[in-house]
Design a protein around this motif. Sequence first.
Motif, PDB file in Angstrom:
ATOM      1  N   SER A 248       4.026  11.274  20.691  1.00 52.06           N
ATOM      2  CA  SER A 248       4.813  11.147  19.471  1.00 52.06           C
ATOM      3  C   SER A 248       5.951  10.173  19.726  1.00 52.06           C
ATOM      4  O   SER A 248       6.418  10.038  20.854  1.00 52.06           O
ATOM      5  CB  SER A 248       5.375  12.501  19.033  1.00 52.06           C
ATOM      6  OG  SER A 248       6.216  12.358  17.910  1.00 52.06           O
TER       7      SER A 248
ATOM      8  N   ARG B 185       1.559  20.278  15.988  1.00 45.79           N
ATOM      9  CA  ARG B 185       2.096  21.277  16.913  1.00 45.79           C
ATOM     10  C   ARG B 185       1.277  22.563  16.915  1.00 45.79           C
ATOM     11  O   ARG B 185       1.198  23.256  17.924  1.00 45.79           O
ATOM     12  CB  ARG B 185       3.567  21.561  16.599  1.00 45.79           C
ATOM     13  CG  ARG B 185       3.855  22.219  15.281  1.00 45.79           C
ATOM     14  CD  ARG B 185       5.353  22.539  15.175  1.00 45.79           C
ATOM     15  NE  ARG B 185       5.672  23.191  13.908  1.00 45.79           N
ATOM     16  CZ  ARG B 185       6.081  22.556  12.817  1.00 45.79           C
ATOM     17  NH1 ARG B 185       6.215  21.236  12.838  1.00 45.79           N
ATOM     18  NH2 ARG B 185       6.352  23.221  11.716  1.00 45.79           N
TER      19      ARG B 185
ATOM     20  N   VAL C 132       8.372  20.471  22.117  1.00 38.04           N
ATOM     21  CA  VAL C 132       6.930  20.677  22.055  1.00 38.04           C
ATOM     22  C   VAL C 132       6.605  22.065  22.568  1.00 38.04           C
ATOM     23  O   VAL C 132       7.433  22.730  23.194  1.00 38.04           O
ATOM     24  CB  VAL C 132       6.171  19.609  22.877  1.00 38.04           C
ATOM     25  CG1 VAL C 132       6.399  18.227  22.293  1.00 38.04           C
ATOM     26  CG2 VAL C 132       6.594  19.633  24.345  1.00 38.04           C
TER      27      VAL C 132
ATOM     28  N   VAL D 144       1.142  15.708  24.497  1.00 38.05           N
ATOM     29  CA  VAL D 144       1.613  15.407  23.151  1.00 38.05           C
ATOM     30  C   VAL D 144       2.131  13.977  23.113  1.00 38.05           C
ATOM     31  O   VAL D 144       3.021  13.607  23.881  1.00 38.05           O
ATOM     32  CB  VAL D 144       2.740  16.373  22.739  1.00 38.05           C
ATOM     33  CG1 VAL D 144       3.348  15.961  21.400  1.00 38.05           C
ATOM     34  CG2 VAL D 144       2.207  17.799  22.668  1.00 38.05           C
TER      35      VAL D 144
ATOM     36  N   THR E  34       4.119  16.743  17.398  1.00 35.73           N
ATOM     37  CA  THR E  34       5.356  17.443  17.048  1.00 35.73           C
ATOM     38  C   THR E  34       5.432  17.697  15.542  1.00 35.73           C
ATOM     39  O   THR E  34       6.413  18.240  15.060  1.00 35.73           O
ATOM     40  CB  THR E  34       6.595  16.637  17.475  1.00 35.73           C
ATOM     41  OG1 THR E  34       6.577  15.355  16.825  1.00 35.73           O
ATOM     42  CG2 THR E  34       6.627  16.443  18.982  1.00 35.73           C
TER      43      THR E  34
ATOM     44  N   THR F  19      11.245  12.571  19.425  1.00 33.66           N
ATOM     45  CA  THR F  19      11.558  13.436  20.564  1.00 33.66           C
ATOM     46  C   THR F  19      11.971  14.809  20.063  1.00 33.66           C
ATOM     47  O   THR F  19      13.135  15.180  20.060  1.00 33.66           O
ATOM     48  CB  THR F  19      12.690  12.828  21.418  1.00 33.66           C
ATOM     49  OG1 THR F  19      13.816  12.552  20.573  1.00 33.66           O
ATOM     50  CG2 THR F  19      12.242  11.551  22.086  1.00 33.66           C
ATOM     51  N   ARG F  20      10.982  15.571  19.622  1.00 31.78           N
ATOM     52  CA  ARG F  20      11.208  16.945  19.190  1.00 31.78           C
ATOM     53  C   ARG F  20      10.692  17.888  20.263  1.00 31.78           C
ATOM     54  O   ARG F  20       9.864  17.507  21.096  1.00 31.78           O
ATOM     55  CB  ARG F  20      10.463  17.221  17.879  1.00 31.78           C
ATOM     56  CG  ARG F  20      10.961  16.414  16.684  1.00 31.78           C
ATOM     57  CD  ARG F  20      10.051  16.674  15.499  1.00 31.78           C
ATOM     58  NE  ARG F  20      10.480  15.948  14.314  1.00 31.78           N
ATOM     59  CZ  ARG F  20       9.752  15.848  13.202  1.00 31.78           C
ATOM     60  NH1 ARG F  20       8.571  16.416  13.149  1.00 31.78           N
ATOM     61  NH2 ARG F  20      10.220  15.181  12.168  1.00 31.78           N
TER      62      ARG F  20
ATOM     63  N   PHE G 285       4.945  16.184  27.126  1.00 28.91           N
ATOM     64  CA  PHE G 285       5.324  15.215  26.093  1.00 28.91           C
ATOM     65  C   PHE G 285       5.378  13.812  26.684  1.00 28.91           C
ATOM     66  O   PHE G 285       5.969  13.586  27.735  1.00 28.91           O
ATOM     67  CB  PHE G 285       6.687  15.580  25.505  1.00 28.91           C
ATOM     68  CG  PHE G 285       7.207  14.572  24.521  1.00 28.91           C
ATOM     69  CD1 PHE G 285       6.706  14.499  23.239  1.00 28.91           C
ATOM     70  CD2 PHE G 285       8.208  13.678  24.887  1.00 28.91           C
ATOM     71  CE1 PHE G 285       7.184  13.568  22.332  1.00 28.91           C
ATOM     72  CE2 PHE G 285       8.700  12.745  23.988  1.00 28.91           C
ATOM     73  CZ  PHE G 285       8.177  12.692  22.707  1.00 28.91           C
TER      74      PHE G 285
END
Length: 265
Positions: A32, A15, A38, A30, A10, A35-36, A44
């Motif tokens: 990470s 990204r 994706v 992904v 992220t 918690t953005r 995610f």
Amino acid sequence: MTPIVVTGGTGSLGRRVVRTLLGAGREVVVLSRRTRPVAGGSRFVPVDLRTGAGLDAALAGVGTVVHCATTLTGGDEQSAAKLFAAAKRAGVAHLVYISIVGIDRIPLPYYKTKLAVERQLEASGLGYTTMRATQFHELIQFIFATLGRSPIVPVPSIRFQPVDTRDVADRLAELALGEPAGRVPDFGGPEIRDAKSLARAYFAATGRRRLLVPLRVPGRIMAGYRSGHNLVGDRFDGTITFEQFLAERATRRPSRFTDAGDSGG
């Protein structure tokens, strides 16, 4: 085809690696702790590399890992140890690591950490590829955005070879789709510039007038930069210049940046 995991997927570099791999038709996972959003099409999985919780499940059935996650606040060596051990248990065939040009010759604490992670990977028994890149455009932008809060800006007499994260992401994706290659040639930006010319470009693009004052900083760290240990020199792999980067981002607020990697793992 087995999925490809991108740690720090992220972040500013991660990204873009994810998007490039998706564009190549690969399944991407992904990892990470942030918690953005994706890239569409990727999956995610929230994993904190600092604790390693959830790593074994996240790496099950994975063939390749691209390790972009990093942080300036410490813990990269411990996180890498957990990731590499979990990858070994999962039978991961290829781990790609993004590092920084000059980490073995410029004694910055963060650089020492990156070098230690490189050595951990070399000793891990995993098939691996390590690529060192020069400083990202985002880092140069962040430096002058910070210094530019004052009307007088001290500018060290050093040079940079800034590179765009899109160029680096494309190369990392290419490496991830190939076989383990060990340490590959360093990746440099399209031009070598002194800090003063980069500062002028930044303030011109942002419409601010600042007095630039040359500054010679003593010490081994700045001596390493003055010697050009942060430059590739004979390789100009990137295609996007600092001015092109600035033109695209002139209306955006610079974000906090972590050199040649992404925070979030």
